[in-house]
Design an enzyme around this catalytic site. Structure first.
Site, PDB file in Angstrom:
ATOM      1  N   GLU A  17      -6.404  -7.867  -0.021  1.00 22.32           N
ATOM      2  CA  GLU A  17      -7.072  -7.662   1.274  1.00 22.32           C
ATOM      3  C   GLU A  17      -8.542  -7.340   1.053  1.00 22.32           C
ATOM      4  O   GLU A  17      -8.886  -6.556   0.172  1.00 22.32           O
ATOM      5  CB  GLU A  17      -6.427  -6.508   2.060  1.00 22.32           C
ATOM      6  CG  GLU A  17      -5.013  -6.749   2.520  1.00 22.32           C
ATOM      7  CD  GLU A  17      -4.486  -5.591   3.361  1.00 22.32           C
ATOM      8  OE1 GLU A  17      -5.331  -4.829   3.902  1.00 22.32           O
ATOM      9  OE2 GLU A  17      -3.266  -5.443   3.478  1.00 22.32           O
ATOM     10  N   GLU A  73       0.788  -1.233   0.000  1.00 13.46           N
ATOM     11  CA  GLU A  73       0.000   0.000   0.000  1.00 13.46           C
ATOM     12  C   GLU A  73       0.821   1.286   0.000  1.00 13.46           C
ATOM     13  O   GLU A  73       0.654   2.145   0.890  1.00 13.46           O
ATOM     14  CB  GLU A  73      -0.964   0.012   1.194  1.00 13.46           C
ATOM     15  CG  GLU A  73      -2.044  -1.045   1.115  1.00 13.46           C
ATOM     16  CD  GLU A  73      -3.064  -0.953   2.243  1.00 13.46           C
ATOM     17  OE1 GLU A  73      -2.817  -0.202   3.222  1.00 13.46           O
ATOM     18  OE2 GLU A  73      -4.109  -1.614   2.151  1.00 13.46           O
TER      19      GLU A  73
END
Length: 726
Positions: free
Chosen positions: A595, A491
């Site tokens: 995720e 991320e």
């Protein structure tokens, strides 16, 4: 008969008195043994001499003052002598009244002498220089002498005390607070107050245990272990018996290479070695491995080829383990006050200090995720595991408070457990030097210091150096089959970083991996730009996958979707995005969802940082107007926006809500399998409010499938309106 000479009577009286006084002095100062000896001598002499017996019988008795002549008149004395003595026993006639009067006066003085001596002793006892030593007889037969330090008390007020030692003390018969007490008879009994105290302690213990069990169950709703710090007894570390502590070189003692300092040695090779690959230790690894295991009957064994893009990945994250995340393990952060600012692993380890941090986190590493977890992951139908870890598993830099290198061996052991159960591994570098996104799960909350700020370029280079070490190590033949996906950076916040600089860094990192000999797929994150923005990017990088993380709850414009619309969005919106991304003509190409969760709200404790509010209740202000939420964002028709029901125990969920949660999860699985597959976030949590983030807890609550490959909903049937749900 002629009258006797009074002078002769007086002489005999004086001689008789002198002899009695002499015997009394001898008796007063003699020991008991000597007294008894003299008594026998006197008895012998008296038996031989009636005269002496008569004189002895006439002696004043100190023990019985009532027999003293001072208490009797002369007439009583004569009557007594006549009643108790025969004429043949008398050695002489009675004394005259004058003699007797003098003798009475003398005897009265003699009778006062013992009392005066006792008074004198009592006075001396009051003065420190004239204290006498008391003698107390003890059970062992010895006599201990103890200097009297206090004024003598009257017998009726003074407690009888003994000096106790030897066998009596060993038998536990010494008087203690709340223990045995002595009775007058010398026997021991357990006092009534003692029994009451014991009963109170037992009741307190029972209540404490009951409360502890209840709290443990509440905190363990996510299947955790109390902050990851403890879960049952400490490891036995039996394998340390096979080595000698002297075999550890002096330079390695008390370092991370010394197995005698490890909290847990289970399944580690504890034979010392200083061998490294890529500068990373192989200490703890066993030399043999077997890649012949398959996760389940629908997927190939590790030593067989996986057809990515054809066979969907059904994977699970083990988040909050090797990188601490507050909402997964809130126990690490709950004890601190808000003004202390402890909200991530950086501030936590800094607060704990090096030694305590190392001890605390290693215990967490050993207990939070164990072999049994990987066994259950396999049993639940998973075939891949994503393992997030921080750069401090490899190294640390000046000023870093992180616990260095200890998590490295637990990462290696986790890979071996995955191998044992046929689970393929996605290695995810979750925290980079300087933090690539400024969020707590990167290690440090706050400003981004990677490719940004004064040390941005330095930290970017450090990250490349770390990948050089990692890729060199994992290029070993033993990892060729078990590690199939290798992540470069989790991320990176490309909405706050220059896109070109991030893409350039990712290209360099991918080149390093290939040069090191790794042929596994490389993963890059979409950086929250949106999948459509990645079309045509990184075309020069081979075997690369784009990773997107999909959540409705972190988007203030999606969290308020009604329940039916959330499922529709998963089946239509995310499915369409995945299809477009998979086509290189419209998107990047190979795409996975690394995720996602079935969470319905952002109400989970510490999910939005320690001490922060929620979008759901509208109390999450930020400096960025695009993300700030100051009005409730629950569905419009849900009534009052409260996190109480959202954080309730799953046993209180209605049947409709359970049905919705299951359908919402299965809709996302179907959507992401249009791409290369998915990894659920996460396997387990320690939070009672994080059930919807834990596959383990959700499966146990009946809101997630028991097998990932056995599902009832796949977005091809009608979706109920769920209008009765708030």
């Amino acid at each position: 008969m002629a009258d006797r000479d009074p002078r002769s009577d007086r002489d005999r009286a004086r001689r008789s008195h002198a002899r009695r006084e002499h015997r009394e002095r001898r008796t007063t100062h003699a020991t008991p043994e000597k007294r008894r000896s003299r008594h026998h001598e006197d008895a012998s002499r008296n038996r031989a001499s009636p005269e002496r017996k008569s004189k002895r019988d006439g002696r004043i008795s100190r023990e019985n003052p009532d027999r003293s002549p001072k208490h009797r008149s002369p007439q009583k004395i004569r009557d007594y002598e006549q009643a108790n003595y025969s004429p043949s026993e008398r050695s002489s006639n009675p004394l005259s009244f004058d003699s007797l009067a003098k003798l009475d006066a003398h005897n009265e003085k003699s009778s006062r002498e013992p009392q005066e001596k006792e008074q004198l002793l009592a006075q001396n006892e009051k003065h420190p220089s004239q204290q006498r030593r008391r003698k107390d007889k003890v059970a062992s037969g010895r006599v201990l002498k103890d200097k009297a330090k206090h004024r003598k008390k009257p017998e009726h007020n003074r407690e009888k005390r003994r000096v106790v030692s030897g066998p009596l003390a060993e038998e536990g018969k010494v008087r203690r607070r709340g223990g045995y007490i002595a009775e007058e008879s010398g026997k021991k009994r357990f006092g009534r107050k003692c029994w009451i105290a014991v009963l109170v302690l037992v009741l307190v213990l029972i209540i404490s245990i009951a409360v502890g069990v209840y709290v443990s169950k509440k905190n363990g709703a996510g299947g955790g272990s109390g902050g990851g710090s403890d879960d049952g007894p400490d490891p036995s570390n039996e394998n340390l018996k096979d080595i000698n502590e002297d075999d550890i070189p002096a330079a390695a003692k008390n370092t991370y290479l010394d197995p005698f300092t490890w909290y847990d040695t289970t399944d580690f090779n504890v034979t010392y070695t200083d061998e490294t690959v890529g500068g990373l230790s192989v200490m703890g690894l066993n030399t043999a491995w077997d890649d012949g295991t398959q996760a389940n009957e629908y997927v190939p064994a590790l030593d067989k080829k996986w057809s990515y893009g054809v066979m969907p990945i059904r994977g699970i994250n083990v988040g909050g383990w090797l990188t601490v995340e507050p909402f997964i393990t809130p126990g690490f952060f709950e004890s601190y006050k808000p003004n202390q600012g402890i909200g991530d692993e950086y501030t936590l380890t800094k607060e704990l200090g090096p030694q305590k941090a190392a001890k605390t986190l290693e215990k967490h590493y050993a207990n939070f995720i164990k072999e049994d977890d990987f066994k259950k992951i396999q049993a639940a139908g998973f075939d891949h595991v994503r393992i997030p870890y921080g750069y401090w598993a490899v190294t640390t830099y000046p000023g870093d408070p992180y616990v260095a290198k200890i998590s490295w061996r637990y990462l290696l052991r986790a890979i071996e457990y995955c191998r044992k159960y046929g689970l393929r591994v996605n290695l995810d570098l979750h925290g980079l030097p300087g933090s690539q996104n400024g969020w707590n799960h990167s290690g440090r909350l706050g400003a981004i210091g990677w490719l940004n700020g004064a040390d941005g370029d330095l930290n970017a280079q450090r990250s490349l150096d770390i990948h050089t070490q990692l890729s060199t190590f994992f290029a070993q033949p033993r990892y060729r089959n078990v590690i199939t996906i290798y992540g470069l950076a989790n991320e990176p916040k490309m909405t706050a970083l220059p896109t070109a600089k991030v893409l350039d860094w990712e290209t360099k990192a991918a080149d390093i991996v290939r040069e090191s000999g790794m042929q596994q797929y490389v993963v890059v994150g979409d950086g929250f730009l949106g999948l459509s923005k990645w079309q045509g990017q990184l075309t020069g990088v081979e075997r690369v996958i784009l990773d997107v993380h999909q959540y409705t709850i972190f988007n203030k414009n999606q969290i308020n979707f009604p329940h039916q619309k959330k499922i529709q969005y998963a089946c239509q919106g995310w499915t369409e995005q995945m299809e477009l991304s998979m086509d290189v003509a419209t998107g990047f190409g190979p795409t996975i969802c690394g995720e996602w969760s079935q969470a319905d709200t952002d109400c989970t404790k510490f999910l939005n940082d320690v001490g922060s509010g929620t979008r759901w209740e509208g109390n999450l202000p930020t400096d960025d107007p695009a993300t700030s939420v100051t009005t409730p964002r629950c569905p419009p028709d849900s009534g009052k926006c409260s996190c109480d029901k959202a954080n309730a125990d799953p046993s209180t969920y209605s049947d409709d809500y359970k049905r919705w949660l299951m359908m919402y999860a299965e809709a996302q699985m179907a959507s992401f399998e249009v791409g290369w597959g998915w990894f659920y976030w996460t396997w387990k949590t320690d939070s009672a409010t994080a059930t919807q983030w834990s596959w383990k807890a959700g499966m146990e609550a009946g809101i997630l499938p028991e097998k990932t490959y056995s599902r009832d909903f796949n977005c091809t049937t009608d979706i109920p309106d769920f209008k009765d749900l708030p």
